[in-house]
Design an enzyme around this catalytic site. Sequence first.
Site, PDB file in Angstrom:
ATOM      1  CG  HIS A 149      50.458  26.064  39.004  1.00 37.62           C
ATOM      2  ND1 HIS A 149      50.035  26.215  40.304  1.00 37.62           N
ATOM      3  CD2 HIS A 149      50.854  27.300  38.592  1.00 37.62           C
ATOM      4  CE1 HIS A 149      50.181  27.489  40.665  1.00 37.62           C
ATOM      5  NE2 HIS A 149      50.688  28.158  39.633  1.00 37.62           N
TER       6      HIS A 149
ATOM      7  NE  ARG B   9      48.708  30.555  43.880  1.00 39.92           N
ATOM      8  CZ  ARG B   9      49.524  30.906  42.882  1.00 39.92           C
ATOM      9  NH1 ARG B   9      49.171  30.665  41.635  1.00 39.92           N
ATOM     10  NH2 ARG B   9      50.692  31.463  43.142  1.00 39.92           N
TER      11      ARG B   9
HETATM   12  P1  NDP Z   1      48.134  41.617  41.093  1.00 43.97           P
HETATM   13  O1  NDP Z   1      48.362  41.659  42.549  1.00 43.97           O
HETATM   14  O2  NDP Z   1      48.956  42.499  40.211  1.00 43.97           O
HETATM   15  O3  NDP Z   1      46.602  41.962  40.766  1.00 43.97           O
HETATM   16  C1  NDP Z   1      45.558  41.406  41.490  1.00 43.97           C
HETATM   17  C2  NDP Z   1      44.225  41.896  40.918  1.00 43.97           C
HETATM   18  O4  NDP Z   1      43.169  41.250  41.623  1.00 43.97           O
HETATM   19  C3  NDP Z   1      44.029  43.401  41.108  1.00 43.97           C
HETATM   20  O5  NDP Z   1      43.313  43.939  40.029  1.00 43.97           O
HETATM   21  C4  NDP Z   1      43.196  43.450  42.376  1.00 43.97           C
HETATM   22  O6  NDP Z   1      42.380  44.594  42.515  1.00 43.97           O
HETATM   23  C5  NDP Z   1      42.320  42.234  42.199  1.00 43.97           C
HETATM   24  N1  NDP Z   1      41.804  41.812  43.507  1.00 43.97           N
HETATM   25  C6  NDP Z   1      42.487  41.420  44.598  1.00 43.97           C
HETATM   26  N2  NDP Z   1      41.652  41.148  45.613  1.00 43.97           N
HETATM   27  C7  NDP Z   1      40.402  41.396  45.144  1.00 43.97           C
HETATM   28  C8  NDP Z   1      39.106  41.323  45.715  1.00 43.97           C
HETATM   29  N3  NDP Z   1      38.921  40.946  46.988  1.00 43.97           N
HETATM   30  N4  NDP Z   1      38.051  41.655  44.943  1.00 43.97           N
HETATM   31  C9  NDP Z   1      38.219  42.067  43.665  1.00 43.97           C
HETATM   32  N5  NDP Z   1      39.431  42.156  43.059  1.00 43.97           N
HETATM   33  C10 NDP Z   1      40.497  41.824  43.797  1.00 43.97           C
HETATM   34  O7  NDP Z   1      48.265  40.093  40.648  1.00 43.97           O
HETATM   35  P2  NDP Z   1      48.832  39.494  39.274  1.00 43.97           P
HETATM   36  O8  NDP Z   1      47.999  39.997  38.152  1.00 43.97           O
HETATM   37  O9  NDP Z   1      50.302  39.702  39.187  1.00 43.97           O
HETATM   38  O10 NDP Z   1      48.608  37.931  39.504  1.00 43.97           O
HETATM   39  C11 NDP Z   1      47.320  37.397  39.756  1.00 43.97           C
HETATM   40  C12 NDP Z   1      47.459  35.968  40.253  1.00 43.97           C
HETATM   41  O11 NDP Z   1      47.808  35.089  39.187  1.00 43.97           O
HETATM   42  C13 NDP Z   1      48.586  35.734  41.266  1.00 43.97           C
HETATM   43  O12 NDP Z   1      48.204  36.137  42.556  1.00 43.97           O
HETATM   44  C14 NDP Z   1      48.789  34.236  41.172  1.00 43.97           C
HETATM   45  O13 NDP Z   1      47.986  33.567  42.102  1.00 43.97           O
HETATM   46  C15 NDP Z   1      48.334  33.887  39.755  1.00 43.97           C
HETATM   47  N6  NDP Z   1      49.428  33.380  38.923  1.00 43.97           N
HETATM   48  C16 NDP Z   1      49.297  32.147  38.324  1.00 43.97           C
HETATM   49  C17 NDP Z   1      50.288  31.653  37.518  1.00 43.97           C
HETATM   50  C18 NDP Z   1      50.136  30.356  36.806  1.00 43.97           C
HETATM   51  O14 NDP Z   1      51.082  29.894  36.171  1.00 43.97           O
HETATM   52  N7  NDP Z   1      48.983  29.727  36.825  1.00 43.97           N
HETATM   53  C19 NDP Z   1      51.541  32.406  37.280  1.00 43.97           C
HETATM   54  C20 NDP Z   1      51.566  33.687  37.932  1.00 43.97           C
HETATM   55  C21 NDP Z   1      50.540  34.152  38.730  1.00 43.97           C
HETATM   56  P3  NDP Z   1      43.026  46.062  42.582  1.00 43.97           P
HETATM   57  O15 NDP Z   1      43.381  46.360  41.140  1.00 43.97           O
HETATM   58  O16 NDP Z   1      41.931  46.908  43.071  1.00 43.97           O
HETATM   59  O17 NDP Z   1      44.213  45.972  43.493  1.00 43.97           O
END
Ligand code: NDP
Length: 320
Positions: free
Chosen positions: A283, A235
């Site tokens: 995007h 994002r």
């Molecule tokens: P998940 O919810 O599966 O994973 C999120 C990861 O980020 C986890 O490892 C989590 O840690 C970590 N995280 C969250 N908050 C924090 C923090 N405060 N500090 C450190 N680490 C943190 O998300 P996805 O992998 O499914 O997707 C990630 C993002 O990709 C989506 O939220 C979306 O915004 C973006 N996206 C973009 C697309 C595009 O076309 N450009 C398409 C699809 C998604 P933990 O493992 O400890 O929970």
Amino acid sequence: MTSPSGTLVFSSAFDAFEVWRDALHAHLPGMAIVDAGATGATGEITDPAAIHYALAWKPPEGFFDKMVNLRLIINLGAGVDSLVGRRDLPAGVPITRITDPQMARMMAGYVLFATLRHAREIPHFEQAQRRGQWAYRHPRSPETIRVAVLGLGELGALAASEVQRQGFTVMGWSRSPRQIDGVQCFAGIETLDTVLEQADILVVMLPLTTDTRGLLDRARLSRLPKGAALINVARGALVDQAAMTDLLRDGHIGSATLDVFAQEPLPAGDPLWAMENVLITPHLASVAIPSSSAKQIADNILRVSRREAPANQVDPSRGY
Ligand code: NDP
């Protein structure tokens, strides 16, 4: 498979209703599925009380208002930031999101492409070609290039593994400790600077939450080694875009592949458009794929119809 009672309402400006309806009908034959259209014009829906399920991507404010019997909201995508912060969410209705292996594969493909593009210095050759120059640069071997992946969730973990399989030295960073073969994993805000300081290529794959908004500010971006590459597929608001632009201009960040922006579409006239060291894509790094996502959506609908908890539930208090 029998279909549950209740209607499913669909709303998205980006996805084709007919394709999703047909994909869902393959698993839930006969289920009533209605289209609220790109604008989420629920005025077209004659009986909002019959709606038990909503499959939606960025529905308009007030979308859920009359759906008094709503049992499940399915976010039509992986990122839920545009949904979880809304004030009009019906209380007590679970939210799920799509975590489709095909979507993760598509994302990993984009990240791999962008990583290799930077590692193999393709922007240098593209620019040299335009000047008609044979600009040889000896390739670096992948293990000497350190790639840091911020976010090791459904998408980030696979991307980190795919990059590692190419021989790069890979670090990962998440909120809670993770283990991924061949990836040096770090967890927690106190380890972020250490990760950034070692990242020749930084891949941003975090969800946008109250904790992560603006996380990559000027000070943190400045910790990257001089000339590092930045890949943001998560994002735009995770990064201070003005600071990133300055650092790209002065070469501290050597190059960037950007799929997401603070404001989308990226406004005409934004300096990023004209920067030779920036690749912009609108995007689309990954999208939800109906044929492979429909089964998990159908399974969740069936679970909820049996009064069971759905899988892939989002925690609104955590923001992801
Ligand atoms: P998940 O919810 O599966 O994973 C999120 C990861 O980020 C986890 O490892 C989590 O840690 C970590 N995280 C969250 N908050 C924090 C923090 N405060 N500090 C450190 N680490 C943190 O998300 P996805 O992998 O499914 O997707 C990630 C993002 O990709 C989506 O939220 C979306 O915004 C973006 N996206 C973009 C697309 C595009 O076309 N450009 C398409 C699809 C998604 P933990 O493992 O400890 O929970």
